[in-house]
Design an enzyme around this catalytic site. Structure first.
Site, PDB file in Angstrom:
ATOM      1  N   PHE B 113     124.912 -17.715 -17.199  1.00 48.24           N
ATOM      2  CA  PHE B 113     123.881 -17.883 -16.178  1.00 48.24           C
ATOM      3  C   PHE B 113     124.431 -18.833 -15.117  1.00 48.24           C
ATOM      4  O   PHE B 113     125.012 -19.871 -15.437  1.00 48.24           O
ATOM      5  CB  PHE B 113     122.594 -18.430 -16.787  1.00 48.24           C
ATOM      6  CG  PHE B 113     121.436 -18.379 -15.834  1.00 48.24           C
ATOM      7  CD1 PHE B 113     120.842 -17.173 -15.521  1.00 48.24           C
ATOM      8  CD2 PHE B 113     120.973 -19.521 -15.217  1.00 48.24           C
ATOM      9  CE1 PHE B 113     119.779 -17.107 -14.614  1.00 48.24           C
ATOM     10  CE2 PHE B 113     119.915 -19.470 -14.311  1.00 48.24           C
ATOM     11  CZ  PHE B 113     119.320 -18.251 -14.008  1.00 48.24           C
ATOM     12  N   ASP B 184     124.772 -22.287 -24.925  1.00 47.05           N
ATOM     13  CA  ASP B 184     123.479 -22.180 -24.253  1.00 47.05           C
ATOM     14  C   ASP B 184     122.684 -21.075 -24.962  1.00 47.05           C
ATOM     15  O   ASP B 184     123.127 -19.915 -25.015  1.00 47.05           O
ATOM     16  CB  ASP B 184     123.708 -21.851 -22.768  1.00 47.05           C
ATOM     17  CG  ASP B 184     122.398 -21.726 -21.997  1.00 47.05           C
ATOM     18  OD1 ASP B 184     121.334 -21.518 -22.615  1.00 47.05           O
ATOM     19  OD2 ASP B 184     122.453 -21.803 -20.753  1.00 47.05           O
ATOM     20  N   TYR B 209     110.660 -21.900 -22.072  1.00 48.19           N
ATOM     21  CA  TYR B 209     109.643 -21.144 -21.322  1.00 48.19           C
ATOM     22  C   TYR B 209     109.845 -19.645 -21.419  1.00 48.19           C
ATOM     23  O   TYR B 209     109.040 -18.887 -20.899  1.00 48.19           O
ATOM     24  CB  TYR B 209     109.575 -21.579 -19.852  1.00 48.19           C
ATOM     25  CG  TYR B 209     110.894 -21.672 -19.120  1.00 48.19           C
ATOM     26  CD1 TYR B 209     111.553 -20.529 -18.694  1.00 48.19           C
ATOM     27  CD2 TYR B 209     111.472 -22.904 -18.869  1.00 48.19           C
ATOM     28  CE1 TYR B 209     112.756 -20.616 -18.025  1.00 48.19           C
ATOM     29  CE2 TYR B 209     112.681 -23.007 -18.197  1.00 48.19           C
ATOM     30  CZ  TYR B 209     113.324 -21.861 -17.777  1.00 48.19           C
ATOM     31  OH  TYR B 209     114.514 -21.963 -17.128  1.00 48.19           O
ATOM     32  N   LYS B 210     110.925 -19.217 -22.078  1.00 48.00           N
ATOM     33  CA  LYS B 210     111.166 -17.787 -22.232  1.00 48.00           C
ATOM     34  C   LYS B 210     110.527 -17.323 -23.542  1.00 48.00           C
ATOM     35  O   LYS B 210     109.312 -17.244 -23.646  1.00 48.00           O
ATOM     36  CB  LYS B 210     112.672 -17.524 -22.198  1.00 48.00           C
ATOM     37  CG  LYS B 210     113.332 -17.881 -20.857  1.00 48.00           C
ATOM     38  CD  LYS B 210     114.837 -17.631 -20.908  1.00 48.00           C
ATOM     39  CE  LYS B 210     115.520 -18.071 -19.632  1.00 48.00           C
ATOM     40  NZ  LYS B 210     115.196 -17.195 -18.474  1.00 48.00           N
ATOM     41  N   ARG B 356     115.729  -5.059 -15.927  1.00 49.28           N
ATOM     42  CA  ARG B 356     115.775  -5.751 -17.218  1.00 49.28           C
ATOM     43  C   ARG B 356     114.396  -5.773 -17.858  1.00 49.28           C
ATOM     44  O   ARG B 356     113.407  -6.080 -17.192  1.00 49.28           O
ATOM     45  CB  ARG B 356     116.292  -7.175 -16.964  1.00 49.28           C
ATOM     46  CG  ARG B 356     116.497  -8.003 -18.192  1.00 49.28           C
ATOM     47  CD  ARG B 356     117.088  -9.354 -17.833  1.00 49.28           C
ATOM     48  NE  ARG B 356     116.097 -10.231 -17.225  1.00 49.28           N
ATOM     49  CZ  ARG B 356     116.206 -11.568 -17.158  1.00 49.28           C
ATOM     50  NH1 ARG B 356     117.284 -12.173 -17.633  1.00 49.28           N
ATOM     51  NH2 ARG B 356     115.274 -12.287 -16.595  1.00 49.28           N
TER      52      ARG B 356
END
Lengths: 397, 397
Positions: B113, B184, B209-210, B356
């Protein structure tokens, strides 16, 4: 002019409590709970990921930055919210060092809040042995603005005594020596008028859970002067400071203006709570807040000195030289503060012997001050603090 | 075993929406709003500053760390919450570099990312010209584990394609070369079983938060292996990582264990929201979540491939090699995703051409997948995406 009766009515203040610790954590704005609840239900709940655009979550950091900016004399578009004060100290000092690459010394004073010193120390240890954190007495700062200093990092208002540094003079003297300044406004923002632009400050940082009443863990802010912002390398170069975060480029390009000082995903619940607090601040002007704060502090000092001979004033007597707090020294200050708290007057203790009381005109008035003085006098004059249970230190004080 | 009907009933899922973007922002747990509201009213409102002790605010960062830690195979007491993922990337890489002082290279891959690369780049630029961020193709990582690499920084699950790195093998190969690893877990935590202890991982970081459903701006976490923690210099050495934060010492001394990785004042509203989310996760085990996730992803792939010939699978076909998401390529992917979203199926677009979709068994079931396939097929087969309004890019995608 600020209508203090109106602002006081906008906070939740518990029955039977006189809250003189707004310099540590401000009280709950009455509108905050519903505001956050609505955001959670109607925005997070209904919009989900589209809330970042539709509900304007992504724009909150800058919008709130400007509202805070008004209170500290920042140019519009030059303050942004994010992270914690510790992180913003690091980012400001790292960015400031970068503007002064031939020098290796960060100058601060031993009245600074420890985390500022810790963060700078951590940064300088990472940078290498040739970097130095030089810590002097607050009164010796001006004499230590030497040619080897890269960055002057000061907290304007001493967290223990409330002593105020002369931001205008020190900034000017520092800049005359080629030093970049970083001002921590933790105990300034909402406490006294700050004029960042007028002082020609370079960087400033601060928190919003004290005088600004944003709530526990409310985000920090950072200011960068307009003349620097386009040259600044943010050091903590996160994706939300990127020129085009959602292009997902592999290479970092700093965003326009103050946006580049953003780092990661903003804490939307905390920002929403802060909005409710800033709605109250939008009704206030710092000049009347300051005048009232000095009045309240003077009233408190006069009352305590008249009634509590054992307490010694640790704050400047001159209101202009003092933040929005009053501290007294007492050899059993910790126990005394616990006894005072048990009677409903909430202040706090700062090692080694400081009893600290914050005065916040938005919700504290003369009646509160007089009542607090009477309770403290009762505790002191009847030795109510001299009990074993008041001497056991809590983890968080 | 996880009772997915029970967990699904614990989320607010808007009428008429099939939410396949929990890999970007998880939905609202039904209990979260009241939980945060109660914290604001009863704790912040009534306890004010004393909430740090009385309401246990100060302990939340470690307590939640352990609850997240269970999902990622961390030893108890070795995960702590705080800051954002970007900040935790920085802290982990800086701390890892410190454990490997004779080497100057951070190795990563171009599937990482972007903020991980940006943060590492910012750190290395601060450290000096002799440091290097080396970015290779994901499939070439193993061949680039050379003797000059100090730190291997990888995201386990590719945010675009869902491709999973072999954490066990790469950690072992890296360590054989004297390299310290930073993993990560942004798209791993709550998506697939992670075994940090079993893999002998050094550092790990992630967000909540995912898949963990902590809410917009929920805090990040950091893991440090037990064998390292007492040697680690936290780099971002804030007061809450100090051995005795409330002693207000001028010198930094790292706290015990994982506590030293804390930095500033924790975001109590966000942590409280995360607690409501973790109450649901406490009912789940990652093995059944993973099995169900693979089943849902396979069902989606089969449906799309049967009905939408224009879409090309961009994710690994083998469920074991894939995170909890499925991506398809389409030359007009942005417009197509907007059209799909307009029909109530929420996925997202990742440049340049990736559509996605995230599959999250806690609240997505077979019925949702089948309904989503039908809607996407309708959009694709009738060219419903081919409208000008779907081609205007929003600021946040």
């Amino acid at each position: 002019m600020t209508d203090f009766a109106a602002t006081k009515a906008m906070f939740h203040l518990p029955e039977g409590m006189i809250y003189l610790d707004g310099n540590s954590l401000g009280p709950l704005p009455l509108a905050a709970t519903k505001r956050v609840g609505d955001m959670m239900q109607n925005e997070w709940g209904e919009m989900l990921i589209t809330g970042w655009n539709k509900a304007g979550w992504m724009a909150k950091s800058s919008a709130l930055g400007d509202r805070v900016g008004r209170l500290i004399g920042a140019e519009p578009g030059h303050v942004v919210m994010g992270d914690t004060l510790s992180i913003k100290v690091y980012q400001a000092v790292a960015s400031a060092l970068d503007l002064n690459p031939t020098r290796k010394v960060v100058l601060s004073d031993n009245g600074n809040f420890p985390t500022d010193l810790y963060m700078a120390d951590g940064l300088l240890k990472s940078l290498g042995d040739d970097y130095e954190l030089r810590v002097v007495n607050p009164e010796d700062v001006a004499d230590n603005l030497t040619d080897d200093v890269a960055v002057l990092m000061l907290t304007q208002v001493d967290y223990r005594t409330g002593r105020v540094h002369n931001m205008q003079a020190l900034t000017e003297q520092a800049q005359a020596k080629g030093i970049v300044t970083v001002w921590d406004l933790a105990h300034s923002a909402g406490a006294l008028p700050v004029d960042l632009a007028g002082c020609n400050a370079d960087f400033a940082i601060g928190c919003t859970y004290k005088y600004l009443n944003g709530g526990p863990g409310a985000p920090a802010f950072i200011y960068v002067a307009p003349r620097h912002i386009d040259q600044v390398r943010p050091a903590l170069s996160g994706w939300l400071g990127h020129e085009a975060p959602f292009a997902f480029d592999l290479d970092y390009r700093p965003g326009a203006g103050i946006e580049r000082m953003r780092v990661g995903t903003p804490p939307v619940l905390q920002l929403t709570s802060l909005e409710a607090a800033m709605d109250i601040w939008d009704m206030a002007d710092m000049e009347t807040v300051r005048a009232k704060s000095i009045e309240l502090c003077d009233l408190f000092i006069a009352g305590i000195e008249a009634k509590c001979p054992e307490l010694t004033l640790a704050s400047p007597r001159d209101g202009q030289q003092r933040g929005s707090q009053v501290s007294f020294k007492f050899h059993e200050g910790y126990a005394a503060m616990q006894a005072v708290i048990a009677r409903g007057v909430i202040g706090d203790f700062r090692a080694p012997d400081i009893m600290r009381f914050g005065f916040t005109p938005l919700y504290i008035d003369e009646g509160d001050v007089n009542a607090a003085v009477d309770i403290i006098a009762d505790v002191m004059n009847n030795n109510l603090w001299d009990r074993p249970e008041y001497k056991i230190r809590a983890a968080v004080t």
